[in-house]
Write a protein that holds these residues in place. Structure first.
Motif, PDB file in Angstrom:
ATOM      1  N   ALA A  44      35.777  46.445  38.318  1.00 30.63           N
ATOM      2  CA  ALA A  44      35.930  44.932  37.399  1.00 30.63           C
ATOM      3  C   ALA A  44      36.214  45.469  35.556  1.00 30.63           C
ATOM      4  CB  ALA A  44      34.121  44.630  37.042  1.00 30.63           C
ATOM      5  N   MET A  47      39.544  45.507  35.833  1.00 27.33           N
ATOM      6  CA  MET A  47      39.884  44.264  35.583  1.00 27.33           C
ATOM      7  C   MET A  47      40.231  43.588  34.693  1.00 27.33           C
ATOM      8  SD  MET A  47      39.053  41.363  38.370  1.00 27.33           S
ATOM      9  CE  MET A  47      37.080  41.591  37.786  1.00 27.33           C
ATOM     10  N   LEU A  73      40.023  33.875  33.871  1.00 21.12           N
ATOM     11  CA  LEU A  73      39.632  34.476  35.366  1.00 21.12           C
ATOM     12  C   LEU A  73      39.146  35.908  35.460  1.00 21.12           C
ATOM     13  CD1 LEU A  73      43.671  33.483  35.449  1.00 21.12           C
ATOM     14  CD2 LEU A  73      42.084  32.218  36.685  1.00 21.12           C
ATOM     15  N   ALA A  74      39.314  36.854  34.271  1.00 27.90           N
ATOM     16  CA  ALA A  74      38.939  37.688  34.460  1.00 27.90           C
ATOM     17  C   ALA A  74      37.228  37.570  34.776  1.00 27.90           C
ATOM     18  CB  ALA A  74      39.659  39.469  33.538  1.00 27.90           C
ATOM     19  N   GLY A  77      36.628  36.830  37.889  1.00 25.33           N
ATOM     20  CA  GLY A  77      36.484  37.649  38.965  1.00 25.33           C
ATOM     21  C   GLY A  77      35.471  39.281  39.152  1.00 25.33           C
ATOM     22  N   GLU A  78      34.826  38.807  37.959  1.00 26.04           N
ATOM     23  CA  GLU A  78      34.083  39.340  37.705  1.00 26.04           C
ATOM     24  C   GLU A  78      32.714  38.626  38.666  1.00 26.04           C
ATOM     25  OE1 GLU A  78      31.646  43.110  34.776  1.00 26.04           O
ATOM     26  OE2 GLU A  78      33.958  41.637  34.052  1.00 26.04           O
ATOM     27  N   LEU A  80      32.779  37.336  40.467  1.00 23.72           N
ATOM     28  CA  LEU A  80      32.794  36.940  42.244  1.00 23.72           C
ATOM     29  C   LEU A  80      32.447  38.329  43.173  1.00 23.72           C
ATOM     30  CD1 LEU A  80      36.027  34.915  43.397  1.00 23.72           C
ATOM     31  CD2 LEU A  80      34.065  34.679  43.657  1.00 23.72           C
ATOM     32  N   ILE A  81      32.813  39.863  41.819  1.00 18.96           N
ATOM     33  CA  ILE A  81      31.957  41.091  42.733  1.00 18.96           C
ATOM     34  C   ILE A  81      30.717  40.593  42.828  1.00 18.96           C
ATOM     35  CG2 ILE A  81      32.374  43.369  42.004  1.00 18.96           C
ATOM     36  CD1 ILE A  81      34.763  42.798  41.003  1.00 18.96           C
TER      37      ILE A  81
END
Length: 162
Positions: A44, A47, A73-74, A77-78, A80-81
């Motif tokens: 993360a 990213m 977007l990052a 993504g985080e 989602l993690i």
């Protein structure tokens, strides 16, 4: 912003090494699994750094308004993690409770408490620094990073209380 993101990567990697090293040294499966889980923090943080670098690029012929959305977007993504990690933890907890494996006798070494204390201190520092920097620059990626580190700290506190 780049410096904050880079320091987050270094801190996350150091926590992975500390947790895995201490876990293997004393044979603590809990610390070993915490170290493995912390590798998601490194991913993360990397990213976030990449998103900050991309977002800092000037507008070009394909992106007339710049690359600022890379931070969003990052952050996604985080999120989602965190969602996937939380789902796995809840799933495992429910499975263990349903199988009657909810209670175990644990022996905690002072090393475990020391490692958890260091992890909490590092997470507090990363959270505060990321929040301050995200507010100063209006960075969605660093704000997401701060929430991620805060969630890690809350999880570590829960383990410590337990």
């Amino acid at each position: 912003m780049k410096r904050t993101a880079l320091l987050s990567i270094v801190a996350a990697a150091a926590l992975v090494a500390l947790k895995l090293g201490a876990g293997m040294a004393i044979g603590s499966l809990g610390l070993i699994s915490a170290g493995i889980e912390s590798t998601g923090d490194v991913v993360a943080a990397v990213m976030t750094l990449l998103a900050i670098r991309v977002a800092g690029r000037p507008p070009d012929s394909n992106h007339h308004y710049g690359h600022g959305r890379a931070e969003n977007l990052a952050a996604l993504g985080e999120a989602l993690i965190l969602l996937v990690g939380g789902t796995v933890v809840v799933w495992q907890a429910v499975q263990r409770l349903l199988a009657g494996q909810g209670h175990h006798q644990l022996e905690a070494s002072w090393v475990v408490f020391a490692v958890l204390g260091v992890a909490i201190a590092v997470d507090v520092s990363r959270t505060v620094t990321s929040i301050r920097t995200s507010r100063h620059y209006g960075s969605a990626a660093l704000r997401s990073n701060a929430f991620h580190f805060g969630a890690d700290m809350a999880g570590t506190l829960a383990v410590l209380v337990g």
